[in-house]
Structures are given as structure tokens and as C-alpha cells.
Motif scaffolding. Sequence first.
Motif, short mmCIF file in Angstrom:
data_model
loop_
_atom_site.label_atom_id
_atom_site.label_comp_id
_atom_site.label_asym_id
_atom_site.label_seq_id
_atom_site.Cartn_x
_atom_site.Cartn_y
_atom_site.Cartn_z
N GLU A 89 34.07 36.72 45.09
CA GLU A 89 32.33 36.97 45.51
C GLU A 89 32.03 38.20 45.50
O GLU A 89 31.01 37.90 45.83
N ASN A 90 32.26 39.06 44.82
CA ASN A 90 31.58 40.56 44.33
C ASN A 90 31.12 40.42 42.16
O ASN A 90 32.11 39.38 42.09
N ASP A 91 30.16 40.98 42.31
CA ASP A 91 29.76 40.78 41.12
C ASP A 91 30.62 41.81 40.24
O ASP A 91 30.41 41.15 38.59
N GLN A 92 30.88 42.64 40.28
CA GLN A 92 32.34 43.57 39.44
C GLN A 92 33.27 43.00 40.06
O GLN A 92 33.94 41.85 40.42
#
Length: 292
Positions: A89-92
Motif C-alpha cells: 500500500e506504500n508507493d516506495q
Amino acid sequence: MIILDGSMGNELLKRTNKTSSGLWSAQFLIDSPKLVKEVHQAYVDSGAQVITTNTYSTIPSYLKKENKTHLMNELIKKAGIIAREVAEENDQKILVAGSLPPLDESYRPDLVPNETEALPIYEELIEALNPFVDIFLCETVSSIAETSNILKALKNKADDDKEIWVSWTLLEDKNGRLRSKETIEKAFQLAETFSPNAYLFNCTDPMAITEGIKKLSKLTHKPIGCYPNIFGVPFDWTLDNNVELSPRNLSIKQFVEYKNLWEDLGASIVGGCCGLGPDYIDAISKENSPKS
């Protein structure tokens, strides 16, 4: 520099104002899985690039205290799912490390189960975590026998694409020995026969870790690192007894100074263990040098 997360169990207790007992951090997988996810996210927000599954106490020695051993596989998978959700769920890019803990009390080489008893437990942990993790993190390993047990289980059951990181806990006499009083050099020789990807020290005094990093840097060109704790641990400590732990003097500023020292000594992986929360991880993340 790869930045790890920090304490899970202590952070969960801190956020709920509870004391450690019984199932410890596994209890939150039953009662408050959303809080486990919040803690993972807090570390990501603080700059952690690796988050560790909440599986330190999803093992028979903890679960049997509350007659919950039948939930072991379910709780391991739940912990893996939660960590993987946070990573996705995180972009990075966030890596998930599957925690493989001591099977009895931490820091107690005298209580390490024999291979016949240990391998099936580790293998169940590994098989349940395989779909969710990028790394298997052998944590708080106190002896050569314990090193052997975990690495044999991983050889048997870990998917081929998973990295394996071995993290030993050290005596705090600063002589570079495991809690079993065996040397880092001998532990390394055994571990190398299984070809792990990285070597670390955790749940140990930062000064003892410093001496350990000096030794380890002479033994290997593989990535090395560490994640210290904030509590001094007497030999007779267990999770449920009345022996109180006193926080050591480790301010956030001092932790950053140690991180820089360890990096100068060759460490490329740093995070926190018991008592070091998101504020500590945030500080070393912000200090992460451009050369890393």
C-alpha cells in the motif's frame, strides 16, 4: 544504508498502556490487528525500508500459556498478510522480513530446543511466511546450536527467492561473544556453510554491537548490520517473571551517533530492537548519508 524498523512488541504495549505477559505481541494479532498494521505504517512513515512480521511470539512456548497453540499457523499467516499489505500500500519499495525468533526465552542458550524439536516449529513458521516475505530474519540467535537449527529449517523449507539474514545477540561484556559464550568467528564459520545473505547483531548493548561489527567486518564482504535494544537484560530474565529491566542510556542523539559509527565500520543495515520506536528510526533515516 538500509533502514530497518524498530520494536514491535514494546511499541504495541506503549500505544495501549499495557504490560507484557502471556502471548505478548501475538495477543494483538487476535485483539487488535489494525494496531499491528498502524505500527508497521508508523515505521514506514519514519523511513524504514524493511518491516518485520509480528511473529516473534507466534510460537508454541508463548501460545501454550493461553492454550492457543492451535492458532499458531493462523496467526503467522495473519502477521504475514498484515505486513505485506503495508508494503504493497506504500508507493516506495518496502521489503518484508519474516521474523524467526528463539523458540523459548530470548537470550537463553541454555533453553534452546534440540534439533529434533526445533526444526518442525521453524519449518511451520517458514512455510506459513513464504508467500508474504522477501527476507527471513533469524532474530536474537544466542548460540551456534540455535544458528544451526534455524538455518537447517530454512534450507529445508524457504523458497529459493528469499534472502536469509542471521542476527545474533551478544554478551554485553564487549568481548564479541554470543550469549552462549561462543565466539562470533565460530558462529560465522557454521553459518557460512548455509550461505546466508547478511549478518547482523540485535537486542544487545550498542557498545557490545560496536565490537561485534569490528569483528564481523573482518570476516565477510556480505552486508552486515545491527539493531540494538534499550534494555539491559540479566541472564535469569524471562518475559513473565518479576525481574525488572532498566533502560540503558541511549538517547536518540546517541543512537544516531552509533549509526554513523557503525556505518564507518562497514555496517550497511541499521534499525532498532526492544524499546526503540519510530522516533529513533526517523532520526537515523534523516541522518542517512548520501553515500549510502
